[in-house]
Motif scaffolding. Structure first.
Motif, PDB file in Angstrom:
ATOM      1  N   UNK A 172       0.706  -1.171   0.024  1.00 43.11           N
ATOM      2  CA  UNK A 172      -0.049   0.073  -0.055  1.00 43.11           C
ATOM      3  C   UNK A 172       0.822   1.243   0.020  1.00 43.11           C
ATOM      4  N   UNK A 173       1.733   1.298   0.915  1.00 38.53           N
ATOM      5  CA  UNK A 173       2.686   2.503   1.121  1.00 38.53           C
ATOM      6  C   UNK A 173       3.369   2.889  -0.036  1.00 38.53           C
ATOM      7  N   UNK A 174       3.984   1.724  -0.827  1.00 39.51           N
ATOM      8  CA  UNK A 174       4.995   2.013  -1.877  1.00 39.51           C
ATOM      9  C   UNK A 174       4.112   2.527  -3.149  1.00 39.51           C
ATOM     10  N   UNK A 175       2.942   1.895  -3.444  1.00 40.37           N
ATOM     11  CA  UNK A 175       2.143   2.202  -4.419  1.00 40.37           C
ATOM     12  C   UNK A 175       1.721   3.601  -4.238  1.00 40.37           C
ATOM     13  N   UNK A 176       1.124   3.846  -2.929  1.00 43.83           N
ATOM     14  CA  UNK A 176       0.634   5.194  -2.790  1.00 43.83           C
ATOM     15  C   UNK A 176       1.751   6.421  -3.053  1.00 43.83           C
ATOM     16  N   UNK A 177       2.695   6.036  -2.686  1.00 42.84           N
ATOM     17  CA  UNK A 177       3.998   7.288  -2.745  1.00 42.84           C
ATOM     18  C   UNK A 177       4.223   7.354  -4.185  1.00 42.84           C
ATOM     19  N   UNK A 178       4.302   6.445  -5.022  1.00 42.36           N
ATOM     20  CA  UNK A 178       4.757   6.398  -6.291  1.00 42.36           C
ATOM     21  C   UNK A 178       3.298   7.118  -7.125  1.00 42.36           C
ATOM     22  N   UNK A 179       2.195   6.900  -6.775  1.00 43.39           N
ATOM     23  CA  UNK A 179       1.062   7.261  -7.266  1.00 43.39           C
ATOM     24  C   UNK A 179       0.977   8.999  -7.091  1.00 43.39           C
ATOM     25  N   UNK A 180       1.393   9.434  -5.575  1.00 40.92           N
ATOM     26  CA  UNK A 180       1.294  10.723  -5.486  1.00 40.92           C
ATOM     27  C   UNK A 180       2.440  11.749  -6.233  1.00 40.92           C
ATOM     28  N   UNK A 181       3.540  10.994  -6.588  1.00 38.48           N
ATOM     29  CA  UNK A 181       4.525  11.625  -7.131  1.00 38.48           C
ATOM     30  C   UNK A 181       4.213  12.054  -8.579  1.00 38.48           C
ATOM     31  N   UNK A 182       3.258  11.076  -9.235  1.00 36.73           N
ATOM     32  CA  UNK A 182       2.784  11.456 -10.789  1.00 36.73           C
ATOM     33  C   UNK A 182       1.496  12.183 -10.481  1.00 36.73           C
TER      34      UNK A 182
END
Length: 462
Positions: free
Chosen positions: A290-300
């Motif tokens: 969850x955390x890794x996917x959300x961090x990458x999604x917020x960056x883009x």
């Protein structure tokens, strides 16, 4: 001496070779030059210990991916290679187990909430249907002993709501898609397989986000409705055609559109980036967290917002053109042309959407800009435009039962969030697989996927 050439006593000239010969030079004259320009002797050489190169510090680092590349080469050559053990999962914190939460417990809890909502809602029939559906789903999960996906189980383990997974209990992972050009049926089965394995991230997060957005928009719409009703009642005679009421309604309508855009645009961009990032992790063999996917999604998210604005601008401009076309057709006395204009506009927007449907995937996966992603999507889609069009039409046919089921449930916020979340997740996963398939057909993308799958999972995708 006589100058007569016939005189035998006349002095003869010296031969040319002897006259041009260079006289021998004494070696003593160049001894000082030899000593001056001689190469450095041992006593002038720099001390090797003082200027020795730090071999350990400047040594070339080892390639961590060399073993995986070697296994990929052996795989393509038809040979076998030893397996590489994957990294051990992180150990959960020690402590007693609070409660062993199972999937059927969660489904039965949602069923109870639907029953409570049915008691206080106007659409009682829809909430009752959802309560029965979740209850039956919980019973089926208990009979089949359905477990949590790895990402949910790790989250529950850290919160002491599930026991840690025993070592070796997880079966070896298998790739969700074949690493070669795929057929249409393989695209659909692969997308369903990815959604089934990773439903908490791909379906659960969109459903929760959509549920919150729908509740906020519904509450805001109800507040505007009450304000309009109170304003109409307070005016003289309650006339709905009053100038003050009409101006207030126009202002509220503009405010309502701005609020929807401020909420819906970032939410849509987040869902796109989230679905694409999670599907890429599943295809490449990376564990979805969850955390890794959300961090990458917020960056883009801001880049995806700009791309989404381009699509909205195309639709908005199409509506403006249609308004002028309708006005021209009415003034020309040809109202029958309106149907053809509407059909042409709808087909144009649909063709534009299909041609540039891969641009969000290109923007998130390859990290390109907005217009570069649009250009890249058009370049990839043109050779297979008919195939992509057929895949999207088949997807529309497959999701039609979800749309048709809304007529039985009625206006139900939970069902709307569930149906729309499943549809959004499915279409994004399918588009990522279409993008992957086109790259495998055009760029031999499967070699990179096999190497990354081997690196991330520790096994070859046989």
């Amino acid at each position: 001496m006589s100058d007569d050439p016939t005189d035998p006593f006349r002095a003869q000239p010296e031969p040319r070779t002897q006259r041009m010969a260079r006289p021998a030079q004494p070696t003593e004259r160049f001894e000082h030059l030899t000593e001056r320009f001689a190469p450095p002797t041992a006593e002038l050489a720099p001390p090797t210990e003082q200027f020795a190169a730090p071999t350990e510090k400047l040594a070339r680092p080892t390639d961590p991916h060399a073993e995986y590349r070697r296994q990929a080469d052996l795989f393509f050559a038809g040979q076998s290679a030893p397996r590489i053990a994957p990294a051990a999962p992180p150990q959960p914190p020690a402590g007693p187990l609070i409660f062993d939460l199972r999937p059927w417990h969660a489904l039965w809890g949602v069923s109870v909430l639907c029953l409570l909502a049915a008691l206080f809602s106007d659409s009682m029939f829809g909430w009752m249907l959802l309560a029965v559906a979740f209850g039956v789903g919980g019973w089926w999960a208990m009979r089949k002993r359905v477990g949590w996906p790895p990402d949910v189980r790790e989250t529950l383990t850290r919160r002491r709501l599930a026991p840690p997974t025993p070592a070796g209990a997880q079966p070896p992972a298998a790739p969700p898609i074949p690493f070669r050009p795929m057929t249409v049926s393989e695209l659909f089965t692969g997308s369903l397989r990815i959604m089934a394995r990773n439903w908490p991230t791909l379906v659960g997060i969109p459903v929760a986000l959509l549920f919150g957005v729908v509740l906020v928009v519904y509450a805001f719409a109800m507040a505007i409705g009450h304000f309009v009703f109170d304003t109409a009642s307070s005016l003289a005679g309650g006339s709905l055609l009053s100038g003050d009421l009409m101006s207030n309604m126009m202002i509220l309508y503009v405010v309502f559109l701005v609020v929807i855009a401020a909420i819906g645009l970032p939410a849509d961009a987040l869902l796109i980036a989230l679905s694409v990032s999670a599907t890429e992790d599943a295809v490449r063999g990376r564990g979805i967290r969850f955390g890794a996917v959300l961090r990458r999604a917020r960056r883009r998210i801001f880049a995806v917002c700009r791309l989404t604005l381009v699509f909205y601008a195309v639709i908005f401009l199409t509506d403006i053109v249609m308004m002028f076309a309708v006005g021209a057709a009415v003034m020309a006395g040809a109202p029958e042309m309106l149907n053809y204009l509407a059909l042409v506009a709808a087909l144009g927007v649909f063709a534009f959407g299909v041609l540039f449907s891969l641009s969000p995937i290109v923007l998130v996966v390859e990290g390109r800009g907005v217009f570069d992603s649009l250009r890249r999507s058009a370049t990839m889609s043109k050779p297979a435009w008919g195939r992509i069009l057929g895949i999207h039409l088949l997807w529309v046919v497959c999701v039609f039962p979800l749309v048709f089921g809304g007529f039985f449930v009625g206006f139900n916020v939970l069902y709307f969030a569930l149906a729309l979340g499943v549809m959004i997740a499915w279409v994004r996963v399918l588009q990522v697989l279409v993008y992957t398939d086109l790259r495998m057909r055009q760029e031999h993308y499967e070699q990179q996927l096999i190497a990354e799958w081997t690196q991330n999972t520790g096994r070859m995708p046989l």
